[in-house]
Design a protein around this motif. Structure first.
Motif, mmCIF file in Angstrom:
data_model
loop_
_atom_site.group_PDB
_atom_site.id
_atom_site.type_symbol
_atom_site.label_atom_id
_atom_site.label_comp_id
_atom_site.label_asym_id
_atom_site.label_seq_id
_atom_site.Cartn_x
_atom_site.Cartn_y
_atom_site.Cartn_z
ATOM 1 N N PRO A 1 36.022 -4.110 0.229
ATOM 2 C CA PRO A 1 37.029 -3.348 -0.511
ATOM 3 C C PRO A 1 36.590 -1.883 -0.573
ATOM 4 N N PRO A 2 37.489 -0.942 -0.362
ATOM 5 C CA PRO A 2 37.092 0.480 -0.302
ATOM 6 C C PRO A 2 36.260 0.947 -1.482
ATOM 7 N N ALA A 3 36.605 0.498 -2.694
ATOM 8 C CA ALA A 3 35.883 0.956 -3.882
ATOM 9 C C ALA A 3 34.430 0.499 -3.880
ATOM 10 N N TRP A 4 34.128 -0.576 -3.165
ATOM 11 C CA TRP A 4 32.756 -1.080 -3.140
ATOM 12 C C TRP A 4 31.823 -0.151 -2.366
ATOM 13 N N LEU A 5 32.383 0.708 -1.537
ATOM 14 C CA LEU A 5 31.583 1.641 -0.745
ATOM 15 C C LEU A 5 31.428 3.001 -1.418
ATOM 16 N N GLU A 6 32.094 3.178 -2.538
ATOM 17 C CA GLU A 6 32.001 4.434 -3.268
ATOM 18 C C GLU A 6 30.725 4.463 -4.106
ATOM 19 N N PRO A 7 30.312 5.651 -4.599
ATOM 20 C CA PRO A 7 29.134 5.727 -5.463
ATOM 21 C C PRO A 7 29.245 4.744 -6.625
ATOM 22 N N GLY A 8 28.210 3.950 -6.795
ATOM 23 C CA GLY A 8 28.207 2.944 -7.843
ATOM 24 C C GLY A 8 28.823 1.621 -7.435
ATOM 25 N N GLY A 9 29.411 1.572 -6.250
ATOM 26 C CA GLY A 9 30.043 0.343 -5.786
ATOM 27 C C GLY A 9 29.021 -0.676 -5.309
ATOM 28 N N ALA A 10 29.445 -1.933 -5.226
ATOM 29 C CA ALA A 10 28.531 -3.030 -4.894
ATOM 30 C C ALA A 10 27.887 -2.865 -3.527
ATOM 31 N N ALA A 11 28.590 -2.225 -2.583
ATOM 32 C CA ALA A 11 28.071 -2.098 -1.216
ATOM 33 C C ALA A 11 27.674 -0.678 -0.864
ATOM 34 N N GLN A 12 27.565 0.191 -1.862
ATOM 35 C CA GLN A 12 27.271 1.608 -1.599
ATOM 36 C C GLN A 12 25.975 1.788 -0.821
ATOM 37 N N ALA A 13 24.985 0.934 -1.074
ATOM 38 C CA ALA A 13 23.675 1.102 -0.457
ATOM 39 C C ALA A 13 23.594 0.515 0.947
ATOM 40 N N ILE A 14 24.689 -0.029 1.446
ATOM 41 C CA ILE A 14 24.696 -0.619 2.785
ATOM 42 C C ILE A 14 25.214 0.405 3.792
ATOM 43 N N ARG A 15 24.522 0.543 4.879
ATOM 44 C CA ARG A 15 24.940 1.465 5.946
ATOM 45 C C ARG A 15 25.981 0.755 6.807
ATOM 46 N N VAL A 16 27.167 1.335 6.944
ATOM 47 C CA VAL A 16 28.269 0.691 7.661
ATOM 48 C C VAL A 16 28.616 1.497 8.916
ATOM 49 N N LEU A 17 28.498 0.848 10.081
ATOM 50 C CA LEU A 17 28.855 1.493 11.350
ATOM 51 C C LEU A 17 30.311 1.166 11.687
#
Length: 302
Positions: free
Chosen positions: A27-43
């Motif tokens: 989900p887009p919000a999960w990649l934002e600062p503080g989101g669940a997946a923010q610390a994952i590098r996505v290619l």
């Protein structure tokens, strides 16, 4: 790409990065600062619309991809180059990471994992490449499992094992309103005999052992979505403990949200999230696709 912010730990503990690709469908919000997946590098995985190469996700790709699919334009996908992985692994080594868990789309659906392995073999730090043999948030949950393991102090091998185990224990179901786009992309070769010439039928597909296989076909969209819901409910009921569900949609957000609400009520899942279908999957499944991932519950998802 999204940078990795790893909490400070003892100087002797390894710093492990987690990498995945955009087929994870967060989900887009999960990649934002503080989101669940923010610390994952996505290619980003390339989507080719005519002569244009789209490599992002969400709004910057969804709109032109929807227009191209609606117009019947030539839409294809491609794996990222090994050089893209070389740069990513090199940057992580320069940032002081001691290892990488690289979690990717099924090798039977894309050459992405092969590109990752090529780069891993010559990387300046150890890289564990995981072929999740799935896609969407079934893949995304595997990457999150690796991240949770890292944050709990796990070493590289243990974090990689957590990702692999989560991927194996996850399911992915698709409702596809038309097989035409899958036919164009050559993704239903094994199912042609089963489908015959009825490319206009609605079909439920399932990722099994890394491959996209047909489960059932039906004549109406209403029955197709109903059957998708039934399969997900049965899958969730057959698991011990809680489950996390994600509903992916493309060009039909209202249908996706309605299905998510029903599943939340019927399954009592620990979490039911919604997200656009990853562009690299929507490029083959076409407009109107609805996909649902089923994963055993994790603390992060809750």
């Amino acid at each position: 790409m999204h940078g990795q912010d790893t909490p400070h730990r003892g100087e002797t503990e390894a710093r492990i990065a987690v990498v995945t690709d955009s087929a994870a469908g967060f989900p887009p919000a999960w990649l934002e600062p503080g989101g669940a997946a923010q610390a994952i590098r996505v290619l980003g995985l390339p989507v080719l619309v005519g002569t244009d190469i789209l490599t992002g996700e969400h709004d910057d790709v969804a709109a032109p991809l929807m227009l191209a699919l609606a117009a019947g334009s030539d839409v294809r996908t491609s794996r990222p180059s090994p050089g893209q992985f070389d740069r990513t692994y090199g940057e992580l080594a320069d940032q002081g990471f001691d290892g990488v868990v690289s979690v990717h789309l099924s090798g039977l659906l894309s050459g992405t994992v092969d590109a990752a392995r090529m780069a891993a073999a010559r990387a300046a730090l150890p890289v564990e490449v995981i072929d999740t043999r799935t896609a969407g948030m079934a893949q995304g949950r595997a990457a999150l499992a690796a991240l949770d393991a890292v944050k709990s102090g796990a070493e590289l091998q243990s974090a990689a094992a957590a990702a692999a185990m989560t991927a194996r224990a996850s399911s992915l179901y698709f409702y596809v309103p038309s097989m035409e786009q899958l036919r164009r992309g050559g993704r239903i070769t094994a199912a042609v005999g089963w489908l015959g010439t009825l490319l206009s039928v609605r079909v439920i597909l399932h990722v099994r052992s890394g491959a996209l296989v047909p489960l059932e076909r039906m004549r109406s969209a209403e029955r197709g979505l109903q059957r998708l819901e039934e399969l997900v409910v049965a899958d969730a009921a057959g698991r011990s403990g809680g489950v996390d569900l994600t509903v992916h949609h493309f060009g039909n957000e209202d249908e996706g949200l309605a299905l998510a609400r029903r599943l939340e009520t019927v399954t009592g899942a620990a979490s039911v999230s919604t997200a656009p279908c990853p562009a690299v999957l929507a490029a083959h499944a076409g407009l109107g696709v609805v996909a649902v991932t089923v994963s055993s519950s994790t603390p992060r998802a809750r």
